[in-house]
Design a protein around this motif. Structure first.
Motif, PDB file in Angstrom:
ATOM      1  N   GLY A  82       0.797  -1.230   0.000  1.00  0.00           N
ATOM      2  CA  GLY A  82       0.000   0.000   0.000  1.00  0.00           C
ATOM      3  C   GLY A  82       0.826   1.275   0.000  1.00  0.00           C
ATOM      4  O   GLY A  82       0.271   2.370  -0.039  1.00  0.00           O
ATOM      5  N   ARG A  83       2.162   1.168   0.036  1.00  0.00           N
ATOM      6  CA  ARG A  83       3.013   2.359   0.065  1.00  0.00           C
ATOM      7  C   ARG A  83       3.921   2.480  -1.148  1.00  0.00           C
ATOM      8  O   ARG A  83       4.687   3.430  -1.264  1.00  0.00           O
ATOM      9  N   VAL A  84       3.851   1.508  -2.072  1.00  0.00           N
ATOM     10  CA  VAL A  84       4.720   1.534  -3.246  1.00  0.00           C
ATOM     11  C   VAL A  84       3.868   1.435  -4.499  1.00  0.00           C
ATOM     12  O   VAL A  84       3.029   0.551  -4.618  1.00  0.00           O
ATOM     13  N   VAL A  85       4.081   2.378  -5.408  1.00  0.00           N
ATOM     14  CA  VAL A  85       3.373   2.363  -6.689  1.00  0.00           C
ATOM     15  C   VAL A  85       4.392   2.527  -7.807  1.00  0.00           C
ATOM     16  O   VAL A  85       5.461   3.097  -7.617  1.00  0.00           O
ATOM     17  N   SER A  86       4.023   2.006  -8.971  1.00  0.00           N
ATOM     18  CA  SER A  86       4.863   2.177 -10.154  1.00  0.00           C
ATOM     19  C   SER A  86       4.035   2.883 -11.223  1.00  0.00           C
ATOM     20  O   SER A  86       2.888   3.255 -10.987  1.00  0.00           O
ATOM     21  N   PHE A  87       4.614   3.037 -12.386  1.00  0.00           N
ATOM     22  CA  PHE A  87       3.994   3.819 -13.445  1.00  0.00           C
ATOM     23  C   PHE A  87       3.939   2.989 -14.730  1.00  0.00           C
ATOM     24  O   PHE A  87       4.790   3.143 -15.619  1.00  0.00           O
ATOM     25  N   MET A  99       7.354   4.876  -6.663  1.00  0.00           N
ATOM     26  CA  MET A  99       7.112   5.926  -5.681  1.00  0.00           C
ATOM     27  C   MET A  99       6.797   5.244  -4.358  1.00  0.00           C
ATOM     28  O   MET A  99       5.888   4.412  -4.298  1.00  0.00           O
ATOM     29  N   MET A 100       7.569   5.579  -3.336  1.00  0.00           N
ATOM     30  CA  MET A 100       7.302   5.089  -1.988  1.00  0.00           C
ATOM     31  C   MET A 100       6.643   6.234  -1.226  1.00  0.00           C
ATOM     32  O   MET A 100       7.179   7.336  -1.169  1.00  0.00           O
ATOM     33  N   THR A 101       5.462   5.963  -0.684  1.00  0.00           N
ATOM     34  CA  THR A 101       4.721   7.008   0.014  1.00  0.00           C
ATOM     35  C   THR A 101       4.922   6.887   1.522  1.00  0.00           C
ATOM     36  O   THR A 101       5.305   5.838   2.029  1.00  0.00           O
ATOM     37  N   ASP A 102       4.644   7.991   2.211  1.00  0.00           N
ATOM     38  CA  ASP A 102       4.712   8.028   3.676  1.00  0.00           C
ATOM     39  C   ASP A 102       6.001   7.387   4.187  1.00  0.00           C
ATOM     40  O   ASP A 102       5.985   6.444   4.982  1.00  0.00           O
ATOM     41  N   VAL A 103       7.130   7.920   3.738  1.00  0.00           N
ATOM     42  CA  VAL A 103       8.440   7.361   4.068  1.00  0.00           C
ATOM     43  C   VAL A 103       8.654   7.332   5.581  1.00  0.00           C
ATOM     44  O   VAL A 103       8.308   8.271   6.295  1.00  0.00           O
ATOM     45  N   ARG A 104       9.216   6.223   6.032  1.00  0.00           N
ATOM     46  CA  ARG A 104       9.515   5.996   7.457  1.00  0.00           C
ATOM     47  C   ARG A 104      11.023   5.957   7.647  1.00  0.00           C
ATOM     48  O   ARG A 104      11.759   5.650   6.718  1.00  0.00           O
TER      49      ARG A 104
END
Length: 135
Positions: A82-87, A99-104
């Motif tokens: 749920g935190r990694v998307v591609s194109f 794209m990695m979202t909400d980086v920790r």
């Protein structure tokens, strides 16, 4: 070469990329809570197959994202689900960036993008810092 990019409000990310010519790896910096682009662009002479598979792994060989036959597999490791998307619209151009979202803070690590069909591998080192200071 040092490049700093501020993504649009839609992507809400900050990306700092440093290309190390000695090690052929990219260093990417981000702040906790931001979204970050991890680049993987195949631009070699050997053409890609029409249906290509790409495997993103972290330093512990955990699945970050698999792209199988031009389709992203979203059943990644729980840490990235749920935190990694591609194109997918960019795959034909050889762009398999994610794209990695909400980086920790725990995302600070080494990541590998591997395209076995053409024996291509890109290594990215993600460095995550504390929250961005607004002045």
């Amino acid at each position: 070469m040092f490049v700093a990019l501020r993504c649009s409000e839609v992507l809400l990310c900050t990306v700092l990329v440093y290309v190390s010519t000695a090690s052929c790896q990219l260093k990417v910096s981000s702040f906790i809570g931001d979204d970050v682009l991890l680049p993987c662009v195949y631009a070699e002479n050997e053409p890609l197959p029409e249906k290509v598979s790409v495997f993103w792994r972290d330093k512990d060989d955990n699945i970050v994202l698999d792209i199988r036959n031009n389709a992203p597999d979203t059943s990644s490791n729980q840490m990235f689900r749920g935190r990694v998307v591609s194109f997918p619209e960019l795959y034909r151009a050889g762009n398999f960036s994610i794209m990695m979202t909400d980086v920790r803070q725990s995302d600070s690590s080494q990541y590998d993008c591997h395209i076995p069909a053409v024996d291509f591998q890109q290594r990215i080192v993600l460095i995550v810092s504390g929250p961005e200071q607004v002045t």
